[in-house]
Design an enzyme around this catalytic site. Structure first.
Site, PDB file in Angstrom:
ATOM      1  N   SER A   1      67.671  38.409  60.475  1.00 13.06           N
ATOM      2  CA  SER A   1      67.657  39.741  59.869  1.00 13.06           C
ATOM      3  C   SER A   1      67.518  39.619  58.360  1.00 13.06           C
ATOM      4  CB  SER A   1      68.942  40.482  60.222  1.00 13.06           C
ATOM      5  OG  SER A   1      69.975  40.071  59.355  1.00 13.06           O
ATOM      6  N   LYS A   2      67.377  40.782  57.744  1.00 15.33           N
ATOM      7  CA  LYS A   2      67.226  40.813  56.287  1.00 15.33           C
ATOM      8  C   LYS A   2      68.383  40.108  55.594  1.00 15.33           C
ATOM      9  CE  LYS A   2      64.422  44.853  55.436  1.00 15.33           C
ATOM     10  NZ  LYS A   2      64.538  46.277  55.595  1.00 15.33           N
ATOM     11  N   ARG A   3      69.554  40.148  56.228  1.00 12.09           N
ATOM     12  CA  ARG A   3      70.726  39.513  55.616  1.00 12.09           C
ATOM     13  C   ARG A   3      70.551  37.998  55.477  1.00 12.09           C
ATOM     14  NH1 ARG A   3      74.258  40.906  59.595  1.00 12.09           N
ATOM     15  NH2 ARG A   3      72.851  42.548  60.254  1.00 12.09           N
ATOM     16  N   ASP A   4      69.662  37.435  56.320  1.00 11.74           N
ATOM     17  CA  ASP A   4      69.442  35.987  56.248  1.00 11.74           C
ATOM     18  C   ASP A   4      68.534  35.597  55.075  1.00 11.74           C
ATOM     19  OD1 ASP A   4      70.930  35.169  58.608  1.00 11.74           O
ATOM     20  OD2 ASP A   4      69.405  36.228  59.751  1.00 11.74           O
ATOM     21  N   GLY A   5      67.944  36.571  54.420  1.00 14.90           N
ATOM     22  CA  GLY A   5      67.071  36.253  53.281  1.00 14.90           C
ATOM     23  C   GLY A   5      65.827  37.109  53.275  1.00 14.90           C
TER      24      GLY A   5
END
Ligand code: GLU
Length: 461
Positions: free
Chosen positions: A243-247
């Site tokens: 997800s976006k949280r991973d980068g």
């Protein structure tokens, strides 16, 4: 005729997951002699991001995925969707819903409290016709919802997942036309896939549970559904959905970091597919030749950036030297390093390329050929050692007359009676700033006699 579409929503930049879908679309179309079509699904006004469409189109082009048709913009086809929404109402397959957001929120809250699945409570599903007409005449805002059947078993035949059954009690009466007159994704995608004669719908697994709604729409409209292909999820290293949280996984971010388009394509192709042989490095053409849904995995594909790095290194080393050198120029310009001596520059790149994983690393791996070297106390101790000084002295005296560096380096060692580390380390340190690195004849060749002499003189006591 195989016709596949890539149908991104312009809600952000093209990321590697989207690229994978586009890539498999493209590969399948090319493999089958079909068409690859681009459709921009811009019907959600609230999620629209300025510049996203341009980014999507540019990213596809940069990756070499040229589309045969499109882009088609759904926002320019509103009348078409509305026509079918009204037809569905007429047939009794859809209905007007006048519920306010507040009423919907309340119902949702109640369901949550009762631990029931949160679904539209079907308040408007059976409104008397007079009430509907009265509401419409009053100009009350409305949406149009699809009346999902209660007793229909949904079975999806998916090219990757096989037969998938979905319990119809889980299915909501989906909004198909919103109060702003725009269709939702579900209606617009089905109408367009039909009108554009799409043969295979290839998309991420997250859409699997929407497919019964789509199948039902096809049935209501009397259309033949396409072949369904749901691609496996892409997972992070903890096996959770990436997800976006991973980068930042946008194609642009990866190009910016210094990955080559060919390496990105190769890496992304392997996120859920493989050629069923040992070959890991291949180009777009190879993928198109070999691609089939049979070799697409059901299980999620783990995104391993180390592997992408490794691949990038492979591609850098495989590249034509002149082409690579041209590509890398911008990093030297940014670092304000003068690379106007073209012959020297090519030699530098030829050496530096073996050390690169990402393109911008070329500067730290080659600036020593252009800048004055700096030494630590430890370096100086080695450079000033008696044996080192003897080597430098010999070089300063004889280098000007040498013609073959390879031979010179050997002869010097023999005549001095110094070899191995004691010979190479100080020389490399004096010429290159590091005791390990390229071979001495290569260093001499790149620097040339004058610069080599200058560097040696600098470390002579
Ligand atoms: N617009 C959808 C998305 O952004 C496309 C899904 C599909 O391919 O049907 O993912």
């Amino acid at each position: 005729m195989v016709r596949v579409r890539f149908a991104p929503s312009p809600t952000g930049k093209l990321h590697l997951g989207g690229l994978r879908t586009a890539l498999y679309d493209y590969a399948y179309a090319k493999n089958q002699g079909g068409k690859f079509i681009l459709r921009i699904e811009d019907t959600d006004q609230t999620r629209f991001v300025e510049g996203a469409t341009e980014n999507l189109i540019n990213s596809l082009k940069m990756m070499g995925l040229d589309f045969d048709e499109g882009p088609t913009f759904q926002s320019q086809r509103l009348d078409i969707y509305k026509k079918y929404a009204l037809q569905l109402i007429e047939q009794g397959d859809a209905y007007y819903c006048f519920c306010t957001q507040k009423e919907l929120d309340l119902a949702r809250q109640r369901q949550k409290e009762l631990k029931l699945p949160t679904k539209y409570p079907e308040t408007c599903r059976n409104l008397p016709q007079e009430e509907v007409e009265k509401n419409l005449a009053q100009g009350l805002p409305y949406v149009i919802r699809l009346a999902m059947p209660k007793d229909k078993d949904f079975v999806i035949f998916d090219k990757v997942r096989g037969k998938v059954k979905i319990d119809s009690s889980l299915l909501d009466d989906q909004v198909i036309l919103k109060s702003d007159g725009f269709p939702t994704y579900h209606l617009a995608a089905v109408v367009d896939d039909h009108l554009m004669e799409i043969s295979h719908v290839i998309r991420g697994e997250e859409w699997l549970y929407s497919t019964p709604k789509h199948i039902h729409l096809y049935d209501c409209l009397g259309w033949k559904p396409p072949i369904w292909v749901h691609l496996p999820l892409i997972l992070n290293e903890n096996k959770a959905k990436l997800s976006k949280r991973d980068g930042d996984f946008s194609v642009g971010a990866y190009l910016e970091k210094g990955y080559l388009p060919q390496a990105i394509i190769n890496f992304v192709a392997l996120l859920g597919w493989n050629p069923k042989n040992e070959q890991e490095i291949f180009d777009l053409q190879y993928l198109c030749d070999k691609f089939s849904f049979k070799a697409v995995n059901k299980a999620g594909a783990v995104f391993d950036e180390r592997k992408l790095e490794w691949m990038n290194g492979q591609y850098i080393r495989k590249m034509d030297l002149q082409e690579l050198a041209d590509l890398l120029k911008k990093y030297f310009i940014e670092a304000e390093i003068d690379i106007s001596d073209e012959q020297k520059y090519l030699k530098v790149i030829d050496v530096a390329k073996d050390y690169l994983v990402l393109l911008p690393q070329v500067v730290p791996h080659s600036k020593m050929f252009y800048q004055e070297l700096e030494f630590t106390d430890e370096d100086l101790a080695l450079l000033h050692a008696q044996e080192s000084q003897a080597v430098f002295g010999y070089y300063l005296e004889n280098l000007p007359n040498c013609e073959d560096y390879e031979q010179f380096v050997k002869t010097a060692s023999a005549e001095l009676g110094i070899k191995g580390k004691a010979y190479f380390f100080p020389l490399r340190l004096a010429l290159f700033g590091n005791s390990s690195g390229p071979n001495i004849p290569i260093l001499l060749d790149i620097l040339g006699k004058e610069e080599s002499k200058k560097r040696l003189e600098k470390v002579m006591l």
